[in-house]
Structures are given as structure tokens and as C-alpha cells.
Design a protein around this motif. Structure first.
Motif, PDB file in Angstrom:
ATOM      1  N   UNK B 169      -3.122  -0.930  -6.206  1.00 19.80           N
ATOM      2  CA  UNK B 169      -2.893   0.407  -6.840  1.00 19.80           C
ATOM      3  C   UNK B 169      -1.523   1.167  -7.091  1.00 19.80           C
ATOM      4  N   UNK B 170      -1.095   1.566  -8.172  1.00 10.57           N
ATOM      5  CA  UNK B 170       0.182   1.962  -8.365  1.00 10.57           C
ATOM      6  C   UNK B 170       0.326   3.112  -9.371  1.00 10.57           C
ATOM      7  N   UNK B 171       1.584   3.381  -9.423  1.00 13.57           N
ATOM      8  CA  UNK B 171       1.752   4.363 -10.669  1.00 13.57           C
ATOM      9  C   UNK B 171       1.617   3.583 -11.782  1.00 13.57           C
ATOM     10  N   UNK B 172       2.306   2.422 -11.913  1.00 15.84           N
ATOM     11  CA  UNK B 172       2.018   1.821 -13.154  1.00 15.84           C
ATOM     12  C   UNK B 172       2.382   0.347 -12.801  1.00 15.84           C
ATOM     13  N   UNK B 173       2.565  -0.480 -13.808  1.00 18.92           N
ATOM     14  CA  UNK B 173       2.803  -2.104 -13.328  1.00 18.92           C
ATOM     15  C   UNK B 173       4.150  -2.135 -12.551  1.00 18.92           C
ATOM     16  N   UNK B 174       5.016  -1.443 -12.697  1.00 16.23           N
ATOM     17  CA  UNK B 174       6.221  -1.678 -12.009  1.00 16.23           C
ATOM     18  C   UNK B 174       5.981  -1.556 -10.713  1.00 16.23           C
ATOM     19  N   UNK B 176       2.960  -2.498  -9.034  1.00 13.95           N
ATOM     20  CA  UNK B 176       2.063  -3.356  -8.702  1.00 13.95           C
ATOM     21  C   UNK B 176       1.873  -4.655  -9.452  1.00 13.95           C
ATOM     22  N   UNK B 177       3.158  -5.179  -9.713  1.00  9.74           N
ATOM     23  CA  UNK B 177       3.180  -6.521 -10.468  1.00  9.74           C
ATOM     24  C   UNK B 177       2.338  -7.590  -9.246  1.00  9.74           C
TER      25      UNK B 177
END
Lengths: 228, 228, 228, 228
Positions: B169-174, B176-177
Motif C-alpha cells: 500500500x502507498x500513496x500512489x503507484x510511485x 508501490x510499483x
């Protein structure tokens, strides 16, 4: 229920400063970066490093890696971007500043961070209190990870690096704004002040350091803090 | 030194699923949000919620807050955005998708997250393994913080929510690619597979659940994981 | 040599108005468009129709082509975009307005034009004087090419269409600003006024027309002008 | 009704070339510009000169106005932007190229035009046939209005300026694409060729001109054309 709200915050800060020779502050290959620095390699709201890879490599790609390269980034920003109060707003990003060539400390920091990340150098935003500014004021600058620690950079050249007290660090200003307001709030007044905790001579001493000397030194700062 | 590099990763995951009645999953006033959710309120590289405040409020501002509003966001995205492989790239952001009206699971998630944050609902990106997709595959969806926990949403409607294994999980794909590549790397092949650890009947059971039932339930998922 | 500069401009305008039944104002296949309308199909600075093809088709692609479709575009803009003085500046484009959902007459016109072009309907910007606004004022609206002529549309619904005097037409506001200033100029004051040339009853008559009637009529306006 | 469509176009062109001394090609104050050049001062879809005022002034604002300044713009682009086939698409604009630092002839021309306009120099896009390229091919370059005529510039340095046949001029590529396709069309094949109309020695003569000589000359080109 509308009304006045007053916030005051006071802290006693002990500033610990680490001076290194610039040549010892080298860029670290991605494979050797500490895990906790990796987040600071990725693009963020105001530092879209992925969109600035071309520009960063065109301007800085051929420079010698290390502290000197990050310094060159700061020199570039200082030379090419005009410090102009009121020229930007809360939506302004590093991409905008690269094009508009005007901004304030926050914008200078965002652009420096974006360039570093575009070159695979971890970089993070510093919300700071610059007590050696005259008058002392809030400030924004950035840190780049070189060698084995974070070094401080300020592309505005406004505040002596050894007079920076870090309030918060984050990926960009979205993480560490001085305040995030929910609802309809109007700021009436803000006062900031600083006094030397024990020994008045120390800040003076710092101020005696010639800038010429400082330019040769890579500075890393940490604080221990007591809130009151 | 160029050459082949093979990575394999295997994990045994125990999925723990929490079902709630949607009406119990309410929006939380900013003042009551847990500290660790605040970062998920701020704009990020691919979810520029600050730029989408106008659009989000125009479309969803008058809706009843809570689980139903986030569901309405997902319905809007599902209805207005075409799922189209190859229509976007690694630079595509929520702002682009709101305009281009086409994208893949990652873009659907970014837009959902940005809309939530624009309405002051914490939301985060989920890199996932969707084992009930046929064939099972990597997937992206998002979680919104409602009531006292994170609930899962998937605006693509491609994968049953109770078949989602969160990888990161992360703020966006940056953040948690699936992989961040440094240097010149070419992907040759990727194989993903899943098998039921002990009891084949369990996944089947899940698949027996009618979608109609599921639609009435807010699902929150956590995993405990043993890497092998 | 700094100093005061005063410009005054006066014109006697005879307004010629063409009313058509909306169903006669049909969209024209690209192959049949008059050559001089083609430029108004292409994207321009503030009307990046190429970037809005997805959005336009998602919202209006399935509607019946013709006057009714352009009306539906105006209704959409009127409903979704807030008229808000000071919310935009000279850099604001149709893409911004689609996202920010706020703007002034110029922004409403740009968005309407961009949507039309994205659907292959020629559309152009109208810098106008709206003499039936109270008080009378400059205004911006747009024209779409339907059937065999340009029809007027105003997504702001602020000014009666038959009270529009076109000052200039262009691809967008870049072409037909009220003034393009070179050098350092400060505007001190602007006065606009209108009076009926011969017959005071005529404007009043126009104003007697019920809006309900007007809504059923497609209006095309031309002016013959005598500068004084 | 799908099927093959073949277009062929043939023209006999007489190229008339005007050589000037660069120092005679001066920038013209806005007040003295011919009316028909004004449109080429305004921002357009791909040449958002209003967004690049800061960058243009930062890089070129202090240079001596005139032919030399436009040459300096071309040198800057040639040095800083990589010519890279396939690096851009039909949505790429001058702002993108300033940041991405890669593009093709069309992008080089857009950036040159945007910089000129940002400095109040009228500039326009040239869709061209470069018959002295090897092999001869379509090409894009730009013209700036200096002194009393349009002078040709090519920031790619790919094609000799005196071998450029202008096919169309416009505000940017949106105006003068080689073709604007409506509907679902696939290009199968394109052949371009050139032959000397009467006198084979003339093109050879031109090719004998040393580049060194050419660099000292401002070239303005016009064509008279007979379509066949």
C-alpha cells in the motif's frame, strides 16, 4: 461556531551540526541506498522527477556525481530562477518553476529535489526555521542523501545553512506544510521569534564564520527538541 | 556486465476479511482522523487531489457522506472511464484520466484516490494480487478510510473484492510499483500463479458468493504473510 | 516616456438577426464543410480540443448530432461550471476549466468551443458587447457552424442571445482579446455604454421576448458597422 | 464503405531566395509590425508562448535583439534538445519539449516559435519539403519576422535552408499538418520525390555552397507554384 483560534508553539532546540568535506559526500548507487531513503527517489506531487528526467540529464547528466553535482543544481536554480514573492501559489510544482523561472523558497526547494531524484539522488523537503535570516523567519530548503547521511542545500542562498532548524521533513510541501487547514479559516497574524537558550555568544560566533569558508563544507544538521 | 536475472518470490498468505454494513462506514471529520491516515489526505504525484477539488465537489459534493459516496465515485469512474489496455503510460495521472476518460486499473485507482482526498477522505493505493480474476493476475485498486478502518474499492469492477491480496500500500503507484528498475533492464517473462494452501474448498466457497450479496457489504482486508 | 493614454472607440452598429428552427441547424460532415470553417476545427491555445476528445465523447458522443447537441454542451457547462469572478486568469484553458469547474464568460466559451471541435463541429470565439446585460458590458460567447451558417451560443446564460454585438471573432481569446498590451501599462478606468441609434422602442421590444420563446430558436447574428 | 484511397500531388516549384546580411534583419517594435504578422505573436496550441515568457527571458532576454538572437534560440535548441524519432506524439507541445529535451523537427520548430513569440518576435510554422535532405523528405522548420520580411530558421540543422520548399505556413502544426484525417484511416505507404525541372546543374550548384558561407546569411524564401 465561528470564533478566534490562537495557536502557540515553543520549543528548545539543540542544533547538532556535522561538517564534512564535500568530496566525501558521494552519490550512492541505487543498490546500496538505505531502505528508508528509497521513498525520496520517487516523484511526488510537487517534485515530478519523472517528468524532468530529460531536463535534468541535459543540464546535469555529464557532471561529476556527488556533492559538487548537487551544488551545481543549486547554482543553476539560483542563477536561472528569480526569487519573486507572490509569483507562485499552492499548486505550483517543480515543472512549473522550471518553465516560469520565478518562485519562492518552497519552489526553489521543489525544483532542487526534482532534479536530484531525476538523477537517482534521494532528496527531501525541509520545512525550516532560519534563525539567522534577518529577520528570522520560516524557510524551506532541501536535503540530498550523499555518502551515508542527508546534507542540506538551499538554492535561494538566502539563509546560512548552519542557521537552519528543521521543523519537518517530507517528500515535498504537501507532506510538511506549516499548517493544513480544514474548513473556512482566515489567518490574522503570525509571530515568529527566537532567542539563544543559554549562551548568546554562540549564534554570534556562527555568524562570524565567513561565507567563503562555508562554501567549502558540506553541512548535515540534526536537532534534539524539547517542546514546552 | 549484462546477463540474465531471475527473481522469484513466494508467500503463503492468510486472508482475513472484515465485513461491515456500509452504513457503519462513515466519513471521519479531519479532527478525528488517526494521525497515520493524514498522509493519505495529501496530494501525490499521480493523485493531484488539490487540482481536482472543483471537479470532485461538482460531481460528488452534494452526496451523502460515507461508504455510499465512495461507491458513487467508483460508479462514476466505472461509467465514464473506458478500461482500455495500452491507453496510458507511467506518466499518466488522475488529472489526465479525468480528461482522457480511458485507462487501466492503476489509472482507475488513481482517480478514485484523488476524488476521495479532494473530499477529505483519506485514500491509498493498493498493489494487489487478484487471485479470483481469471486468469489470476496483478491488479491495482484502492482503500478509503471510513469509520475506523480502511475499506477496499475497485472502480474497474474486474475483480471480486474478497479475492484481493494486498501486496503493498502507498500513496500512489510511485510508492508501490511492482518493481523500480535502475539501469537498462528488459523484462522477458513474468509468471504469476496461486494455489490454495490447504483447503481447496475455501476459494470455491468464496466464488459461490453472489455478487448481489457482496454489493451490500463493505469489505476490509488484512493479510498475515509468511515469505518462503 | 510614461504618461496617460486614453483610447475611445465609437461605432454605430446595425444588428441583423437570423432565426432558424433548431432542427434545421445540423452538423456538417467534415467533407462538406466550407473551407473557411476548417481552421475552427483545430485545437488552439485555450481550446485544446485534441486533449478533450475522450471527455467530449464520453459526455456527448451518444447524443443526437446538431443544434441540440451543442445546446446540451452548453447545458452541461452551465450546470457543472460555477460562474466565479476572479477564479481564473489569462493562462486558464478549456482543460483547466473542465477540471476546476469554475470560471468566467471567457472560460465558458473556451470549454464550449473545445467540446465542439472535439466532436468535429467548427466553433469559434466571440468577443462581444452584450447590450442587454444590466449593466451592459463586454462579454464572451461562441459560435458553432451548423447547417450553412454560424449560430451563437452562450453557456453562461447571462446575456440574451439577441442582445449580442460581436466585436471580433477568432479561434480563442488569444486572437481577439479586447486589447493586447506591449510594455508596462496600467489600466485606470474603462467605460462602456450603448444607446439606441434612432428608435428607442426597438431594444425594449427585444427585451419583451420571453426567454421561453428564444430557447426554441437558433440565432445567427451579423453586424454592419460604421466607425465614427 | 471501406476501401483503398490513393492521393497524389505534383507541383512545379520555382524557388526564389532572398539573401540578407544578418545585421539588417532586426526585431521590429510591436507598434511597427505589419498587421498581418500580429497573429503570429499570439500563443497557439503547440506554441504556448505565454507560458514560456519566464524561460525565454531567462535564457535570451539579455541578448542583442535581431537575427542573432533568433539564431541563439536555434543554437540553444540544437544543443539542449535531442533529435529522437518516436520520442513525441501529436499532443506534444513546446512546453513539453522544453522539459523533455527530446523531439523531432516539428517539436524543434514549435519550441523555436514559442521562444520568439515570448520575446515579441512574430514566428510561424513551416511545413516543408526539404529536397536537399538525403533522402529528400518532408520537414518542419519556422520563420521569424525580422526587418521587413520572414526569415527561415531550422533548429535541427538537418536540412540546408536554401533547399527548403515551403508547402504551408501556419501558427503551428495544428494549422498545417500534412493531412487531417476524419474517420478511421490507416496510412499504408508514402512516397516523396523531387527532380530538377530543367537544369540539373542548379541543385548541385547549391549543394556546393559551403555551410560556413551560409551561416553568415539570413535567408528568406518564397515559391511560385504550378500544380499539375
Amino acid at each position: 461556531m465561528p470564533g478566534d483560534l490562537q495557536l502557540s508553539y515553543r520549543a528548545t532546540v539543540e542544533l547538532s551540526q556535522f561538517d564534512a568535506q564535500p568530496e566525501s559526500a558521494t552519490e550512492v548507487p541505487a543498490a546500496n541506498l538505505p531502505l528508508e531513503t528509497l521513498h525520496y527517489l520517487y516523484p511526488s506531487r510537487y517534485c515530478q522527477s519523472d517528468l524532468l528526467v530529460g531536463l535534468a540529464n541535459s543540464e546535469f547528466g555529464d557532471l561529476e556525481p556527488g556533492y559538487a553535482r548537487v551544488s551545481a543544481i543549486c547554482d543553476w536554480i539560483y542563477t536561472k530562477v528569480k526569487y519573486l514573492s507572490g509569483s507562485t501559489d499552492s499548486q505550483t510544482s517543480a515543472c512549473d518553476t522550471a518553465r516560469e523561472r520565478a518562485g519562492v523558497c518552497r519552489d526553489f526547494a521543489h525544483l532542487g529535489i526534482a532534479f536530484c531524484r531525476a538523477l537517482n539522488i534521494p532528496a527531501r523537503f525541509v520545512s525550516a526555521y532560519a534563525y539567522r535570516l534577518e529577520p528570522a523567519d520560516f524557510h524551506a530548503c532541501f536535503e540530498a542523501f550523499l555518502g551515508d547521511r542527508w546534507y542540506l542545500f538551499d538554492a535561494t542562498r538566502l539563509a546560512p545553512l548552519d542557521g537552519i532548524v528543521r521543523i519537518a521533513i517530507g517528500r515535498d510541501a504537501a507532506d510538511v506544510s506549516f499548517g493544513t487547514l480544514f474548513g473556512d479559516v482566515q489567518m490574522q497574524r503570525m509571530n515568529v521569534f527566537v532567542e539563544s537558550a543559554e549562551d548568546n555568544s554562540q549564534p554570534d560566533n556562527l555568524q562570524d564564520d565567513s561565507d567563503a569558508d562555508r562554501k567549502q563544507t558540506a553541512i548535515s544538521i540534526s536537532e534534539s527538541l524539547v517542546a514546552k
